[in-house]
Design a protein around this motif. Structure first.
Motif, PDB file in Angstrom:
ATOM      1  N   GLN A 183       0.840  -1.204   0.000  1.00 32.13           N
ATOM      2  CA  GLN A 183       0.000   0.000   0.000  1.00 32.13           C
ATOM      3  C   GLN A 183       0.876   1.256   0.000  1.00 32.13           C
ATOM      4  N   HIS A 184       0.266   2.350  -0.422  1.00 34.45           N
ATOM      5  CA  HIS A 184       0.999   3.626  -0.460  1.00 34.45           C
ATOM      6  C   HIS A 184       0.108   4.739   0.080  1.00 34.45           C
ATOM      7  N   GLU A 186      -2.223   7.329   1.583  1.00 36.96           N
ATOM      8  CA  GLU A 186      -3.351   7.254   2.515  1.00 36.96           C
ATOM      9  C   GLU A 186      -3.811   5.807   2.728  1.00 36.96           C
ATOM     10  N   ASP A 187      -3.749   5.005   1.639  1.00 38.59           N
ATOM     11  CA  ASP A 187      -4.143   3.588   1.765  1.00 38.59           C
ATOM     12  C   ASP A 187      -3.261   2.877   2.780  1.00 38.59           C
ATOM     13  N   LEU A 188      -1.974   3.200   2.734  1.00 38.10           N
ATOM     14  CA  LEU A 188      -1.031   2.584   3.675  1.00 38.10           C
ATOM     15  C   LEU A 188      -1.396   2.957   5.108  1.00 38.10           C
ATOM     16  N   GLN A 189      -1.670   4.240   5.315  1.00 35.21           N
ATOM     17  CA  GLN A 189      -2.022   4.696   6.673  1.00 35.21           C
ATOM     18  C   GLN A 189      -3.298   4.021   7.161  1.00 35.21           C
ATOM     19  N   ASN A 190      -4.299   3.962   6.270  1.00 33.00           N
ATOM     20  CA  ASN A 190      -5.587   3.362   6.663  1.00 33.00           C
ATOM     21  C   ASN A 190      -5.433   1.876   6.962  1.00 33.00           C
ATOM     22  N   THR A 191      -4.668   1.175   6.101  1.00 35.19           N
ATOM     23  CA  THR A 191      -4.494  -0.272   6.293  1.00 35.19           C
ATOM     24  C   THR A 191      -3.754  -0.532   7.590  1.00 35.19           C
ATOM     25  N   LYS A 192      -2.702   0.250   7.833  1.00 27.68           N
ATOM     26  CA  LYS A 192      -1.927   0.085   9.077  1.00 27.68           C
ATOM     27  C   LYS A 192      -2.807   0.331  10.292  1.00 27.68           C
ATOM     28  N   ARG A 193      -3.638   1.377  10.203  1.00 31.54           N
ATOM     29  CA  ARG A 193      -4.515   1.709  11.341  1.00 31.54           C
ATOM     30  C   ARG A 193      -5.419   0.509  11.675  1.00 31.54           C
ATOM     31  N   TRP A 196      -3.332  -2.348  13.201  1.00 24.08           N
ATOM     32  CA  TRP A 196      -2.949  -2.007  14.582  1.00 24.08           C
ATOM     33  C   TRP A 196      -4.150  -2.156  15.518  1.00 24.08           C
TER      34      TRP A 196
END
Ligand code: URA
Length: 214
Positions: A183-184, A186-193, A196
């Motif tokens: 992912q990259h 915003e998608d990366l941030q959302n997926t990580k969130r 977590w």
């Protein structure tokens, strides 16, 4: 394959039981993945942990070392576990298939998803690991593990983060670390969130299990 289950009970030491299963896996020829593997990748970690993590299958680094999650995805998995103060030694880590699935492209091997026949051939080993370890919590990493253990129609984006019951354990699925790495922005941030959040919920159950054990 039935014989895999025959000695699961009966006071046998869990480590010995798993060693015997690992030995059987190391000489397995039940599917074509046996032809191209360097090493089988059985599993690692604490066989007495209440928490079992199940990924998809070995990649290049795992095939080379015989250990699960030692590549980039494994590094991210360590970070995910560290977010709840766990290490890979606190959990038991394995995969739905024990040999690397790869396809040759331009003279190089590229990882691919294991095929249904390969997953089915390997499934008795996973079942026997679950029977031996008796995890109280199972975290499936990615859709293929969730489809194998929770429901064949599992949809990772829709169904992740929810609890199911599997083999007497509470089971949840979250995104596979390799998916997170693809992912990259915003998608990366959302997926990580989301991952977590899932690991926090899994950890809450882990703590309850540890408290029950005293
Ligand atoms: N991805 C997996 O699903 N399992 C491994 O062991 C390594 C990468």
């Amino acid at each position: 394959m039935d014989s895999l289950f025959d000695t699961a009970e009966g006071g046998e030491d869990r480590g010995e039981r798993l060693s015997e299963l690992a030995r059987q896996v190391s000489v397995c020829t039940k599917c074509e993945l046996a032809m191209s593997r360097t090493n089988t990748v059985f599993g690692s970690g604490d066989p007495y942990s209440p928490l079992m993590l199940v990924g998809e299958g070995p990649g290049e680094n795992e095939d080379a070392t015989g250990l699960p999650f030692v590549g980039r995805a494994g590094k991210l998995l360590d970070d995910i576990l560290a977010a709840v103060s766990l290490t890979r030694d606190d959990v038991y880590l394995t995969n739905i298939v024990k040999c690397r699935a790869a396809v040759e492209e331009n003279g190089r091997l590229r990882n691919r998803q294991p095929r249904t026949g390969e997953v089915n051939a390997c499934n008795p080993y996973l079942q026997a690991q679950i029977e031996a370890i008796k995890p109280e919590i199972i975290l499936c990493l990615g859709g293929p593990a969730a489809k194998t253990l929770i429901d064949k129609n599992f949809r990772i984006t829709k169904d992740r983060g929810k609890w199911y019951e599997v083999f007497g354990a509470k089971a949840m699925a979250t995104f596979h670390p390799a998916y997170v790495l693809r992912q990259h922005g915003e998608d990366l941030q959302n997926t990580k969130r989301l991952v977590w959040k899932d690991i926090q919920n899994v950890y809450a159950e882990y703590q309850k299990a540890m408290e029950r054990r005293g």
